[in-house]
Design an enzyme around this catalytic site. Structure first.
Site, PDB file in Angstrom:
ATOM      1  N   ASN A 210      -4.531  -2.344  -3.618  1.00  0.00           N
ATOM      2  CA  ASN A 210      -5.291  -3.558  -3.283  1.00  0.00           C
ATOM      3  C   ASN A 210      -6.338  -3.228  -2.219  1.00  0.00           C
ATOM      4  O   ASN A 210      -6.442  -2.081  -1.773  1.00  0.00           O
ATOM      5  CB  ASN A 210      -4.331  -4.662  -2.811  1.00  0.00           C
ATOM      6  N   ASP A 279       3.200  -6.056  -4.878  1.00  0.00           N
ATOM      7  CA  ASP A 279       4.390  -6.810  -5.284  1.00  0.00           C
ATOM      8  C   ASP A 279       5.158  -6.098  -6.390  1.00  0.00           C
ATOM      9  O   ASP A 279       6.372  -6.223  -6.490  1.00  0.00           O
ATOM     10  CB  ASP A 279       3.985  -8.212  -5.750  1.00  0.00           C
ATOM     11  N   PRO A 305      10.587  -3.857  -3.494  1.00  0.00           N
ATOM     12  CA  PRO A 305      11.423  -4.474  -2.455  1.00  0.00           C
ATOM     13  C   PRO A 305      10.554  -5.263  -1.492  1.00  0.00           C
ATOM     14  O   PRO A 305       9.393  -4.894  -1.248  1.00  0.00           O
ATOM     15  CB  PRO A 305      12.056  -3.269  -1.752  1.00  0.00           C
ATOM     16  N   PHE A 324       2.807 -11.472   8.065  1.00  0.00           N
ATOM     17  CA  PHE A 324       1.436 -11.946   7.836  1.00  0.00           C
ATOM     18  C   PHE A 324       1.395 -12.631   6.480  1.00  0.00           C
ATOM     19  O   PHE A 324       2.113 -12.245   5.563  1.00  0.00           O
ATOM     20  CB  PHE A 324       0.439 -10.780   7.865  1.00  0.00           C
ATOM     21  N   LYS A 338       7.109 -18.883   3.785  1.00  0.00           N
ATOM     22  CA  LYS A 338       7.478 -17.472   3.939  1.00  0.00           C
ATOM     23  C   LYS A 338       8.255 -17.239   5.240  1.00  0.00           C
ATOM     24  O   LYS A 338       9.158 -16.403   5.293  1.00  0.00           O
ATOM     25  CB  LYS A 338       6.224 -16.591   3.933  1.00  0.00           C
ATOM     26  N   LYS A 342      11.723 -15.680   4.202  1.00  0.00           N
ATOM     27  CA  LYS A 342      11.901 -14.261   4.539  1.00  0.00           C
ATOM     28  C   LYS A 342      12.687 -14.090   5.832  1.00  0.00           C
ATOM     29  O   LYS A 342      12.835 -12.974   6.331  1.00  0.00           O
ATOM     30  CB  LYS A 342      10.534 -13.578   4.656  1.00  0.00           C
TER      31      LYS A 342
END
Ligand code: C5P
Length: 397
Positions: A210, A279, A305, A324, A338, A342
Site C-alpha cells: 500500500n 489485511d 494477523p 491508528f 477499533k 482491538k
C-alpha cells in the site's frame, strides 16, 4: 502544538559546506512554530546565500555589526537578549576557536558574548581539524561554559575523508532544540512503534502493498527519542532515514511484523501501531515467478494477523497500546469501534479522504480517542502532531 512554538531561535551560520543544510533546518524549526532569525558570517555567504535564508526564515538576514539601519531596527544587544537559544550551525573550527577565546569581531561572535540565552553549537569540519588538539581544547572550554555541543556525526565528508566532523542532520538538530526547552517526559520509558507498509509476497518478484510512506511513524519515533525514550522502530520498506538513536528493526510481511512486535512489546511501556498492515496475504506464495496465463488471474488471499490486537490482548506485560485509524468516512465511529474491538487504550484517527493530509503528505490532522475522552489536533506538520501524541502518551505512562 509543538513545545517549540514561539521559541525564539537565532541560527548563526558560519562558513562550512554544511551551511547548505541550513535552509532545511530553518524550515523544520518553523514547522515546529519557532521564530527564527538568521545571522551569517561573511564566509557563510560563500556556501548559502542570505537571500535563500531570508526566503525560508521570512526575516531579513543579519550579517553586520556596523550596519546603522539594522542597528536602528534592533540593536545587537537587544538582538542578543531576544533569543531563547542561539544555535551555531555549522560551527567551523574557526568560530569555535573565536568563541573559546572570547573574540567578538563580527555580529555573530558579538551576539554570542552578549547573550544571556542558552547557546548550542553543531560542529562541522574535516575530521583531522576536528581531532586536532586545538579544536578539542576549545570544545572542552566551551563545554565548561555550559555551551551545548551537538554532534558532530561520523561518516563520509564533503572532502572525501571519513570520520567525525559531519554536522548533525537538520531533524536531529531540531530534536535537540526540542529537548533543550522541554523536560525529557519519556526518560526511562521504552516505546515500540510500527511504521510503513507491509509487503505480502505473491512470488519471488511481486507483492501486494500500500501507499504508506512511514512518515507519521518515523515522526513519532523522532519525537519519542527527543523526549528521552528508548525507541524500537519496526518498519516496513520505506525510503526514510531512521532517526538517530532508534533501534530500527526492518520487516517486510505482516507475519514478520507480528513476530517482532510481540518480542518488543512485552519489553515496552507503550506500543504504537502506526504501520499500514496489509489485511490479506497470498494463501500460497509461488516459488517461481508466475507466468502470464489467460485474461484473468484469481488470487486466493487469507487474512493477516491483527498485530495490534495481538499486542493489546497480551495477558502478561501488556504495554499501553495505541492504534491508528486511517478512514475515508465515518471517522469517529470507525475509530471508536477499533478502540473497543482491538482492546486499545488510545487511537489516533485521521481522515485520508482529504488529500492534504495522511498518506505521503508531510501534514496531518488527528483526533485522539480514549475510552472516555477525545482531543482534536488540528492540521499541522507530522512532526508537531507526533510531539503532541507523545506528550499525551507521557501523561499516561
Ligand atoms: O483495522 P485497521 O487496519 O483499520 O486498524 C488500524 C490499526 O490496526 C493500526 O494501528 C494498524 O497498525 C493496526 N493493524 C494491525 N494489524 C493488522 C491491521 C491493522 O496491527 N493486520
Amino acid at each position: 502544538m509543538s513545545h517549540l512554538v514561539n521559541k525564539k531561535i537565532v541560527l548563526g551560520i558560519s562558513g562550512g559546506i554544511a551551511a547548505y543544510k541550513c535552509a532545511e533546518l530553518v524550515r523544520r524549526l518553523k514547522d515546529h512554530g519557532c521564530e527564527v532569525k538568521v545571522v551569517m558570517t561573511e564566509s557563510a555567504k560563500h556556501f548559502i546565500t542570505p537571500l535563500t535564508m531570508q526566503a525560508v526564515s521570512g526575516e531579513i538576514v543579519s550579517d553586520s555589526l556596523l550596519d546603522p539601519s539594522a542597528e536602528a531596527a534592533m540593536g545587537h544587544i537587544e538582538f542578543a537578549k531576544w533569543a531563547d537559544l542561539i544555535l551555531v550551525a555549522p560551527a567551523t573550527s574557526n568560530i569555535i576557536a573565536k568563541m573559546a577565546a572570547g573574540i567578538a569581531d563580527d555580529l555573530l561572535t558579538t551576539l554570542l558574548l552578549a547573550t544571556p540565552a542558552k547557546v548550542a553549537i553543531a560542529p562541522a569540519m574535516n575530521q583531522q581539524m576536528y581531532a586536532h588538539a586545538a579544536t578539542q581544547a576549545n570544545l572542552t572550554t566551551l563545554k565548561a561554559r555550559n555551551i551545548a555541543i551537538w554532534g558532530p556525526g561520523k561518516g563520509e565528508q564533503a572532502c572525501g575523508d571519513v570520520g567525525a566532523g559531519r554536522m548533525l542532520e537538520p531533524h536531529e538538530l531540531v530534536s535537540l532544540c526540542t529537548t533543550d526547552v522541554e523536560p525529557l517526559l519519556l526518560a526511562g520509558k521504552t516505546i515500540t512503534i510500527t511504521a510503513g507498509p507491509t509487503r505480502e509476497a505473491l512470488d519471488p518478484v511481486r507483492f501486494i502493498s500500500n501507499h504508506s510512506s512511514g512518515k507519521m511513524g518515523y515522526a513519532l519515533a523522532q519525537e519519542a527519542i527527543s523526549l528521552g525514550a528508548k525507541v524500537n522502530l519496526i518498519s516496513g520498506p520505506v525510503t526514510l532515514k531512521a532517526p538517530s538513536g532508534v533501534n530500527l528493526v526492518n520487516i517486510e510481511s505482516a507475519e514478520q511484523l507480528l513476530q517482532q512486535a510481540l518480542t518488543h512489546a512485552t519489553q515496552s511501556d507503550a506500543f504504537i501501531g502506526c504501520a499500514a498492515v496489509a489485511d490479506y496475504r497470498a494463501a500460497n506464495i509461488a516459488e517461481q515467478k508466475m507466468k502470464k496465463q489467460g485474461d484473468e488471474l484469481t488470487l486466493t488471499l487469507v487474512k493477516n494477523p491483527d498485530v495490534i490486537a495481538a499486542v493489546a490482548n497480551l495477558s502478561e506485560k501488556r504495554p499501553y497500546t495505541v492504534g491508528f485509524a486511517a478512514e475515508t468516512q465515518n471517522v469517529a465511529q470507525y475509530a471508536k469501534g477499533k478502540l473497543v474491538n482491538k482492546n486499545l487504550d488510545m487511537i489516533c484517527a485521521n481522515d485520508v479522504s482529504n488529500s492534504d493530509v495522511g498518506f505521503n503528505s508531510d501534514n496531518n490532522a488527528l483526533t485522539l480517542y480514549w475510552h472516555n475522552q477525545e482531543r482534536e489536533l488540528a492540521l499541522n506538520s507530522k512532526a508537531a502532531l507526533a510531539l503532541d501524541v507523545m506528550k499525551e502518551l507521557a501523561k499516561r505512562l
